[in-house]
Write an enzyme that holds these catalytic residues in place. Structure first.
Site, short mmCIF file in Angstrom:
data_model
loop_
_atom_site.label_atom_id
_atom_site.label_comp_id
_atom_site.label_asym_id
_atom_site.label_seq_id
_atom_site.Cartn_x
_atom_site.Cartn_y
_atom_site.Cartn_z
N HIS A 182 0.81 -1.22 0.00
CA HIS A 182 0.00 0.00 0.00
C HIS A 182 0.84 1.28 0.00
CE1 HIS A 182 1.11 -0.20 4.23
NE2 HIS A 182 0.86 1.10 4.27
C1 UD1 Z 1 -1.75 4.97 6.53
C2 UD1 Z 1 -0.44 5.33 7.26
C3 UD1 Z 1 0.58 4.23 7.06
C4 UD1 Z 1 0.02 2.86 7.40
C5 UD1 Z 1 -1.27 2.64 6.61
C6 UD1 Z 1 -1.91 1.30 6.92
C7 UD1 Z 1 0.11 7.73 7.39
C8 UD1 Z 1 0.98 8.78 6.86
N1 UD1 Z 1 0.13 6.56 6.72
O1 UD1 Z 1 -1.52 4.98 5.14
O2 UD1 Z 1 1.69 4.50 7.90
O3 UD1 Z 1 0.96 1.85 7.10
O4 UD1 Z 1 -2.18 3.69 6.95
O5 UD1 Z 1 -3.13 1.16 6.28
O6 UD1 Z 1 -0.59 7.95 8.36
N2 UD1 Z 1 -9.22 4.80 2.78
C9 UD1 Z 1 -10.41 4.13 2.70
N3 UD1 Z 1 -10.96 3.64 3.84
C10 UD1 Z 1 -10.37 3.80 5.04
C11 UD1 Z 1 -9.13 4.47 5.10
C12 UD1 Z 1 -8.56 4.95 3.96
O7 UD1 Z 1 -10.99 3.98 1.64
O8 UD1 Z 1 -10.91 3.35 6.06
C13 UD1 Z 1 -8.60 5.36 1.56
C14 UD1 Z 1 -8.43 6.85 1.64
O9 UD1 Z 1 -9.52 7.49 1.15
C15 UD1 Z 1 -7.18 7.09 0.82
C16 UD1 Z 1 -6.40 5.81 0.96
O10 UD1 Z 1 -7.28 4.83 1.48
O11 UD1 Z 1 -7.51 7.27 -0.52
C17 UD1 Z 1 -5.20 5.98 1.82
O12 UD1 Z 1 -5.54 6.33 3.18
P1 UD1 Z 1 -4.59 7.28 4.04
O13 UD1 Z 1 -5.20 7.46 5.38
O14 UD1 Z 1 -4.24 8.47 3.26
O15 UD1 Z 1 -3.22 6.52 4.23
P2 UD1 Z 1 -2.75 5.02 4.09
O16 UD1 Z 1 -2.17 4.82 2.72
O17 UD1 Z 1 -3.82 4.07 4.54
#
Ligand code: UD1
Length: 389
Positions: free
Chosen positions: A223
């Protein structure tokens, strides 16, 4: 004494679960109770990324949810800070406890320090040395501000010493993730692999392959922006999966929302989902992931937590990164992982080597299942009115 603990995203939940439990146990045996409040920033918000972990790991519902949701880094950090400052002004805790390295960790430690509340960081001192990782920035800032730095291994202690952190702020407590692993190992082991697969298949994906046997499949998670945000990089990794890995093995892949979105946007989803040996899953629960890890012949991952779990379970692991903040999990330190980055030539070479590797579990010092207890003891000892544990 009042402690306010913070979680924000998936990898935080397995770190806070054992801490919440030891606080509850402590309170049952003392008259000087710890007043504990759990705050969820809401960075991860859907059932599979958040709610399911609270339920499965027995974490009580958060007392407060800041509901910050998705956004750019500045949006997530900024909104968390604004909302968390209000919580601090109302709750007035003695300590804020933050875990790991996500945006919630950074935002809440900065906010707490600015209003004069002490910060304790569980999982302090990890360093990848890679400033292009958002998590590395979060680690550096959090550790620079924290009053109490609880480290998972001895390399982390050295990192903090090298940065000039005073000795009295550092306590070696071990790895709190392993408390959760030990508490949930038996339940995970009792799960049926085929049921996990059928229950978690991705939407719009059907799979009619044969039953998957323990020891016969590869497991993958990916991811990180460095692997999934560029079409060129992601495409070359998918090519390795389709052309090499899955010509011989079944691959189980619980797909992170960020990766699913990009695979679809870059037109790579269909190539994967139509391959007979690729099984695309929704993000799975903690026990399901642990069960799949126990039966995998190898892991491919860019997750820090999984590197640690592979170390303790002994699962041979190709770490899809050029560096790691968890060197203790690497082969050269006795662990199960090899760094392969996202260069397909290198992945191919190490994949051939790792195929012949046997499962060899390793247990770094103090990864013994009792870390949460040491965390609470350290906080109590470092409080103004020390209380016996
Ligand atoms: C975050 C953490 C990372 C961790 C990872 C595990 C930071 C900087 N990064 O990255 O350290 O390893 O989580 O998952 O804090 N989304 C959903 N549903 C959710 C959550 C997120 O659809 O419940 C989508 C968001 O809309 C976004 C993407 O997933 O487009 C990424 O989510 P984001 O919170 O930006 O960071 P992660 O890549 O999950």
């Amino acid at each position: 004494m009042k402690i306010l603990s913070v979680v924000g995203a998936r990898p935080n939940f397995m770190k806070i679960a054992p801490f919440v439990k030891v606080v509850e146990n402590y309170n049952q045996n003392t008259s000087e109770k710890v007043d504990h409040t759990l705050v969820h920033t809401g960075q991860h918000y859907n059932v599979r990324m958040s709610e399911a972990f609270f339920r499965n790991l027995g974490i009580p519902d958060p007392d407060i949810n800041l509901e910050v949701g998705s956004g750019t880094h500045a949006e997530q950090v900024g909104q968390t800070m604004i909302a968390f400052e209000k919580v601090l002004n109302k709750e007035k805790p003695d300590w804020v406890v933050v875990v790991g390295d996500v945006n919630a960790t950074l935002a809440c430690s900065v906010t707490a320090k600015k209003v004069g509340v002490k910060v304790c960081h569980i999982e302090a001192g990890l360093r990848s040395g890679d400033m292009s990782m958002p998590e590395e920035i979060n680690r550096l800032v959090t550790d620079r501000l924290s009053d109490l730095l609880l480290t998972p291994d001895k390399i982390s202690i050295e990192n903090l010493r090298n940065e000039g952190v005073p000795e009295e702020k550092i306590v070696f407590v071990g790895n709190i993730m392993i408390d959760t692993l030990e508490q949930n190992r038996e339940k995970a082991d009792s799960l049926d692999l085929s049921e996990i697969i059928q229950k978690n298949l991705c939407r719009d994906f059907s799979w009619n392959g044969l039953d998957v046997e323990d020891g016969s499949y590869a497991l993958m998670t990916m991811h990180r922006p460095s692997n999934v945000d560029s079409k060129e990089v992601l495409e070359s990794l998918i090519r390795f999966i389709v052309d090499d890995l899955c010509s011989e093995k079944t691959l189980l892949w619980p797909v992170h929302p960020r990766s699913e979105k990009n695979l679809k946007e870059f037109g790579l989803w269909d190539m994967l989902s139509s391959h007979r040996n690729v099984v695309l899953l929704e993000p799975v629960g903690y026990h399901e992931m642990l069960r799949m890890n126990m039966g995998a012949s190898l892991m491919l991952t860019d997750s820090g937590g999984l590197q640690e779990e592979c170390c303790v379970l002994g699962t041979p692991c190709l770490t899809l990164r050029w560096n790691t903040e968890r060197p203790v999990t690497l082969k050269e330190h006795g662990g199960a992982s090899v760094l392969v980055g996202n260069d397909v030539q290198r992945i191919r070479k190490e994949y051939q080597t790792i195929l012949s590797k046997k499962r060899t579990p390793q247990r770094p010092e103090l990864w013994d299942g009792n870390t949460a207890q040491r965390c609470l003891e350290s906080i109590l000892k470092n409080s103004e009115n020390p209380q016996p544990v």
